[in-house]
Design an enzyme around this catalytic site. Structure first.
Site, PDB file in Angstrom:
ATOM      1  N   SER A 137      -6.135  -8.091   7.868  1.00  0.00           N
ATOM      2  CA  SER A 137      -5.065  -7.094   7.943  1.00  0.00           C
ATOM      3  C   SER A 137      -4.581  -6.996   9.380  1.00  0.00           C
ATOM      4  O   SER A 137      -5.324  -7.260  10.326  1.00  0.00           O
ATOM      5  CB  SER A 137      -5.567  -5.729   7.468  1.00  0.00           C
ATOM      6  OG  SER A 137      -6.569  -5.237   8.341  1.00  0.00           O
TER       7      SER A 137
ATOM      8  N   ASP B 169       0.815  -1.219   0.000  1.00  0.00           N
ATOM      9  CA  ASP B 169       0.000   0.000   0.000  1.00  0.00           C
ATOM     10  C   ASP B 169       0.847   1.265   0.000  1.00  0.00           C
ATOM     11  O   ASP B 169       0.649   2.161  -0.830  1.00  0.00           O
ATOM     12  CB  ASP B 169      -0.932   0.013   1.212  1.00  0.00           C
ATOM     13  CG  ASP B 169      -2.017  -1.041   1.133  1.00  0.00           C
ATOM     14  OD1 ASP B 169      -1.885  -1.972   0.318  1.00  0.00           O
ATOM     15  OD2 ASP B 169      -2.997  -0.948   1.892  1.00  0.00           O
TER      16      ASP B 169
ATOM     17  N   ARG C  45      -0.349   6.236  17.145  1.00  0.00           N
ATOM     18  CA  ARG C  45      -0.543   7.217  16.067  1.00  0.00           C
ATOM     19  C   ARG C  45      -0.041   8.619  16.393  1.00  0.00           C
ATOM     20  O   ARG C  45       0.558   9.282  15.539  1.00  0.00           O
ATOM     21  CB  ARG C  45      -2.019   7.266  15.640  1.00  0.00           C
ATOM     22  CG  ARG C  45      -2.571   5.963  15.059  1.00  0.00           C
ATOM     23  CD  ARG C  45      -1.543   5.134  14.384  1.00  0.00           C
ATOM     24  NE  ARG C  45      -2.096   4.028  13.618  1.00  0.00           N
ATOM     25  CZ  ARG C  45      -1.396   2.980  13.242  1.00  0.00           C
ATOM     26  NH1 ARG C  45      -0.128   2.867  13.620  1.00  0.00           N
ATOM     27  NH2 ARG C  45      -1.938   2.026  12.517  1.00  0.00           N
TER      28      ARG C  45
ATOM     29  N   ASP D 220      -7.741   5.580  12.009  1.00  0.00           N
ATOM     30  CA  ASP D 220      -6.361   6.053  11.939  1.00  0.00           C
ATOM     31  C   ASP D 220      -6.210   7.358  11.175  1.00  0.00           C
ATOM     32  O   ASP D 220      -5.381   8.196  11.518  1.00  0.00           O
ATOM     33  CB  ASP D 220      -5.457   4.984  11.330  1.00  0.00           C
ATOM     34  CG  ASP D 220      -5.063   3.916  12.344  1.00  0.00           C
ATOM     35  OD1 ASP D 220      -5.192   4.188  13.552  1.00  0.00           O
ATOM     36  OD2 ASP D 220      -4.627   2.834  11.932  1.00  0.00           O
TER      37      ASP D 220
END
Length: 406
Positions: A182, A17, A99, A128
């Site tokens: 994922s 990605d 994050r 996110d």
């Protein structure tokens, strides 16, 4: 593209990605891309990300691979753990708490290299994107954020692979098929979601778990450990002083061995939908139990109960991306003040998926065996005092009863 971007700092993993995003940024914004890869203890070899970025035209001096493990645990995980933060009563916030640190470093690099923008690979459906961008805007109000998943037309895995092949981006064999789920990992946890996990009725398949043994297969003999705390933070395991990241890594290994820290959760995302995820937080689960254990004898009842009232709000702020918001910082100040006397040793029992506090001691203990004993307390507590205490607390209830029950 209408916006003129000269340089952009990309949060880059080296995976399919973000490699596609790297090339897409170069093509669509005609800009120089600086890559940033964070080592948060995810357990993966990160140097291949450097080679891949170089192959795609990123200057060597513009490839950042930073070991942030100590900062992550010291400045983000431990402060959160002081609060006993659990989102919706269960989730230890392993993804959420990483994050703001990634965003912080993205902004630092952007300033260092004079970048106009930062970019991330979070999708438009998840939390996110919110966490990355709220943190970035708090630290750099005028920064431009590029979120390719909200802009491009590459809406499937097949489209991503086609783009990669057309642009000579290597696609590993295991990425060519549809991914069964994922994952996201760091030193605190591993999260898995999507595909085989999307039906909340189906049990999580064994192959999804990667950081813990099946509790049924864990050792048949319990293991006892001790943890030492100072001002609410863990400082030693089994009497051995350790840095924050080293301590969490050691707890992770203990949790892995005993199958501790698995969580199957349907949660409410900030963007409005429910999602089902599987979380493995082996060391964090042990640590959280130990922290509550030492608080139980060192925190006053009023402070402890107020903390329990504040914790859900604090957890929600982190989950929703407001780490750098003033209300989180205000709560942190109150929580940290409460931890001044939270020091001592906790003994824990680890056994087949469970972690149990079995002993605690502290030089700052508020526990008085003399007062609480069922034996002769030698005048430490006058039981006759309880009569007046009960009458005063019963006064309003008696008045209500006389009015409403006659």
């Amino acid at each position: 593209m209408t916006d003129q971007i000269n340089k952009v700092v990309l949060a880059y993993s080296g995976g399919l990605d973000t490699s596609v995003i790297l090339k897409w940024l170069q093509q669509n914004y005609n800009c120089e891309v600086i890559t940033f890869t964070a080592d948060l203890g995810q357990g993966e070899e990160l140097e291949p990300a450097r080679a891949k970025a170089e192959m795609m035209g990123v200057k060597p001096e513009h490839i950042y691979i930073d070991d942030l493990r100590e900062e992550f645990v010291r400045d983000f995980v431990f402060p959160m753990m002081r609060a006993n933060a659990l989102y919706e009563g269960l989730y230890l916030l392993g993804t959420s708490i990483a994050r703001p640190l990634i965003s912080k470093r993205l902004i630092e690099i952007a300033r260092e290299v004079g970048a106009d923008a930062i970019s991330h690979g979070a999708t438009g459906k998840g939390n996110d994107q919110v966490r990355f961008e709220l943190s970035a805007y708090a630290l750099a109000p005028d920064i431009k954020v590029i979120a390719p998943w909200r802009e491009w037309d590459l809406t499937s895995r097949t489209a991503l692979i086609d783009f990669a092949e057309k642009n000579q981006i290597p696609v590993p064999k295991d990425k060519r098929g549809e991914s069964p789920f994922s994952t996201d990992a760091n030193l605190l946890h591993t999260s898995s979601e999507g595909k085989v996990l999307e039906d909340p009725w189906d049990e999580v398949p064994d192959y999804v778990y990667s950081r813990t043994v099946n509790p049924e297969d864990a050792p048949d003999t319990p293991e006892y450990i001790t943890m030492d705390f100072e001002k609410g933070d863990g400082i030693a395991l089994n009497g051995e002083a350790m840095s924050p990241a080293t301590l969490l890594a050691a707890l992770n290994e203990l949790g892995r061995k005993h199958g501790i820290g698995r969580l199957d959760l349907v949660e409410n995302r900030f963007v409005g939908m429910k999602s089902r995820g599987m979380y493995e937080t082996p060391g964090g689960t042990i640590y959280a139990m130990a922290h509550r254990g030492i608080e139980s004898i060192t925190l006053d009842r009023g402070a402890a109960h107020l903390k329990d009232e504040l914790a859900p709000r604090y957890a929600e702020l982190i989950y929703n991306g407001f780490w750098f918001a003033p209300e989180r910082e205000m709560l942190q100040a109150a929580i940290d003040h409460s931890q001044e006397k939270v020091a001592g040793t906790v003994r824990l029992k680890l056994y087949k998926g469970g972690v149990y506090v079995v002993g605690r001691k502290s030089p700052n203990s508020l526990y008085s065996e003399k007062v609480v004993t069922f034996e002769d307390d030698q005048g430490a507590y006058d039981q006759r005092d309880a009569a007046g205490f009960i009458k005063l607390n019963a006064l309003r209830l008696r008045l209500l009863g006389r009015r409403d029950r006659i």
